[in-house]
Design a protein around this motif. Structure first.
Motif, mmCIF file in Angstrom:
data_model
loop_
_atom_site.group_PDB
_atom_site.id
_atom_site.type_symbol
_atom_site.label_atom_id
_atom_site.label_comp_id
_atom_site.label_asym_id
_atom_site.label_seq_id
_atom_site.Cartn_x
_atom_site.Cartn_y
_atom_site.Cartn_z
ATOM 1 N N ASP A 36 56.818 -10.915 66.760
ATOM 2 C CA ASP A 36 57.715 -10.904 65.474
ATOM 3 C C ASP A 36 56.765 -11.397 64.152
ATOM 4 O O ASP A 36 56.251 -10.798 62.653
ATOM 5 N N TYR A 37 56.445 -12.948 64.731
ATOM 6 C CA TYR A 37 56.169 -13.689 63.220
ATOM 7 C C TYR A 37 54.504 -12.859 63.494
ATOM 8 O O TYR A 37 54.162 -12.007 61.947
ATOM 9 N N LEU A 38 53.764 -12.736 63.552
ATOM 10 C CA LEU A 38 52.918 -11.973 63.839
ATOM 11 C C LEU A 38 52.825 -10.234 63.542
ATOM 12 O O LEU A 38 51.515 -9.963 62.733
ATOM 13 N N GLN A 50 43.210 -8.885 59.730
ATOM 14 C CA GLN A 50 41.886 -8.850 60.645
ATOM 15 C C GLN A 50 41.233 -9.577 60.972
ATOM 16 O O GLN A 50 40.658 -9.350 62.316
ATOM 17 N N TYR A 51 41.595 -11.035 61.104
ATOM 18 C CA TYR A 51 42.089 -12.025 61.318
ATOM 19 C C TYR A 51 42.288 -11.953 63.073
ATOM 20 O O TYR A 51 41.955 -12.228 64.180
ATOM 21 N N PHE A 52 43.278 -11.400 63.718
ATOM 22 C CA PHE A 52 44.374 -11.078 64.565
ATOM 23 C C PHE A 52 42.937 -9.941 65.386
ATOM 24 O O PHE A 52 42.548 -10.189 66.432
ATOM 25 N N GLU A 53 42.781 -8.937 64.792
ATOM 26 C CA GLU A 53 41.467 -7.983 65.086
ATOM 27 C C GLU A 53 40.048 -8.951 65.747
ATOM 28 O O GLU A 53 39.580 -8.965 67.060
ATOM 29 N N ALA A 54 39.882 -10.157 65.127
ATOM 30 C CA ALA A 54 38.620 -10.879 65.065
ATOM 31 C C ALA A 54 39.008 -11.355 65.875
ATOM 32 O O ALA A 54 37.816 -11.538 67.059
ATOM 33 N N VAL A 55 39.805 -12.136 66.465
ATOM 34 C CA VAL A 55 39.952 -12.782 68.116
ATOM 35 C C VAL A 55 40.626 -12.857 69.625
ATOM 36 O O VAL A 55 41.016 -12.890 69.848
ATOM 37 N N LEU A 64 52.706 -15.899 74.406
ATOM 38 C CA LEU A 64 52.981 -17.445 73.750
ATOM 39 C C LEU A 64 52.276 -18.059 74.266
ATOM 40 O O LEU A 64 51.256 -18.536 73.889
ATOM 41 N N GLU A 65 51.819 -17.911 75.371
ATOM 42 C CA GLU A 65 51.566 -19.012 76.013
ATOM 43 C C GLU A 65 49.759 -18.848 76.276
ATOM 44 O O GLU A 65 48.736 -19.853 76.011
ATOM 45 N N GLU A 66 49.637 -17.787 76.365
ATOM 46 C CA GLU A 66 47.881 -17.793 75.637
ATOM 47 C C GLU A 66 47.209 -17.244 75.261
ATOM 48 O O GLU A 66 45.921 -17.965 74.714
ATOM 49 N N ASP A 67 47.905 -15.881 73.997
ATOM 50 C CA ASP A 67 46.945 -15.876 73.144
ATOM 51 C C ASP A 67 47.427 -17.326 71.549
ATOM 52 O O ASP A 67 47.117 -17.298 70.528
ATOM 53 N N LEU A 68 49.111 -17.757 71.568
ATOM 54 C CA LEU A 68 49.019 -18.962 70.911
ATOM 55 C C LEU A 68 47.646 -19.512 70.684
ATOM 56 O O LEU A 68 47.480 -20.701 69.365
#
Length: 258
Positions: A36-38, A50-55, A64-68
């Motif tokens: 929800d936060y993202l 754009q940052y989320f797409e870039a990473v 939560l465990e893998e992407d944070l």
């Protein structure tokens, strides 16, 4: 700010039932809040989208465990004016900027808390304090191993102050901030009069807030008392120093705690 995510946080921050949930239930809740936060950041800020797409992180399916860990940023991006680039929109009236204490001797980290976040954190910290205490706090007096000037700088100091003010509980600051150069944590000294006022207060319960450094400073002060000073202290306060025990590899210390 009226946003479904913000409204959910405000509701959860005042939910006492969270303390009764199982670890698995809390983990599921954290995972849901993470996504929800993202999504909240992505829909309100092109920079974050754009940052989320870039990473390579999809807010709708983020783990939560893998992407944070992939989203972590170094503390340097929060030093000085760099923090402003990370804000979502313009700062709202009623928000506050807090800083780190300067223990690294570098330019402090800065964090902005908007009014909705301040409200959520006051609610959540109040429930946490009451959970630790074991009941609803309606009266009493508190001693805080901090200086009042730190309310405008350090997040933790501000929230203790705000929570107890809302509960109508007097907060006595046990430290003074002395003039001089250097980080604030090196310019704190014990206010013995404030400590004695707390110990002699008739209000109950007596609450004590501190970081480990504050406990060490106060205990060191009282453990250095000679026999005459200890006797005078006992007569003045009616609260003789008590043995706080021995930690691994440490000498026993005494302090005015009950």
């Amino acid at each position: 700010m009226r946003d479904p995510y913000v409204e959910r946080l405000l509701e959860l921050s005042g939910d006492r039932s969270l303390f009764q949930k199982s670890p698995d239930q809390l983990l599921d809740l954290r995972r849901s809040l993470f996504r929800d936060y993202l999504r909240y950041l992505a829909r309100r800020s092109e920079r974050y989208s754009q940052y989320f797409e870039a990473v390579g992180v999809d807010p709708s399916s983020a783990d939560l465990e893998e992407d944070l860990p992939r989203l972590a940023l170094p503390a340097d991006v929060l030093r000085g004016e760099e923090m402003d680039r990370l804000l979502v929109g313009e700062p709202e009236p009623g928000g506050r900027v807090f800083m780190s204490s300067g223990t690294t001797m570098r330019e402090p980290v800065r964090i902005y808390r908007g009014p909705s976040e301040l409200e959520a954190m006051v609610r959540a910290n109040t429930l946490l304090f009451e959970y630790v205490y074991g009941g609803v706090l309606r009266e009493g007096v508190a001693l805080f191993m901090a200086a009042p000037e730190l309310r405008e700088r350090l997040n933790f100091v501000a929230f203790v102050d705000m929570c107890l003010e809302r509960k109508g509980i007097e907060l006595i600051y046990a430290m003074r901030l002395v003039e001089g150069e250097g980080p604030v944590w090196k310019r704190l000294e014990l206010d013995k009069d404030a400590v004695v006022r707390f110990l002699k207060a008739r209000e109950e319960p007596k609450l004590f807030f501190t970081a480990p450094a504050g406990v060490y400073l106060m205990c060191r002060k009282f453990s250095s008392m000679g026999g005459v000073k200890r006797a005078l202290y006992r007569m003045l306060t009616g609260a003789p120093p008590v043995d706080l025990g021995r930690g691994p590899g440490q000498h026993p210390v005494e302090g005015p705690l009950h």
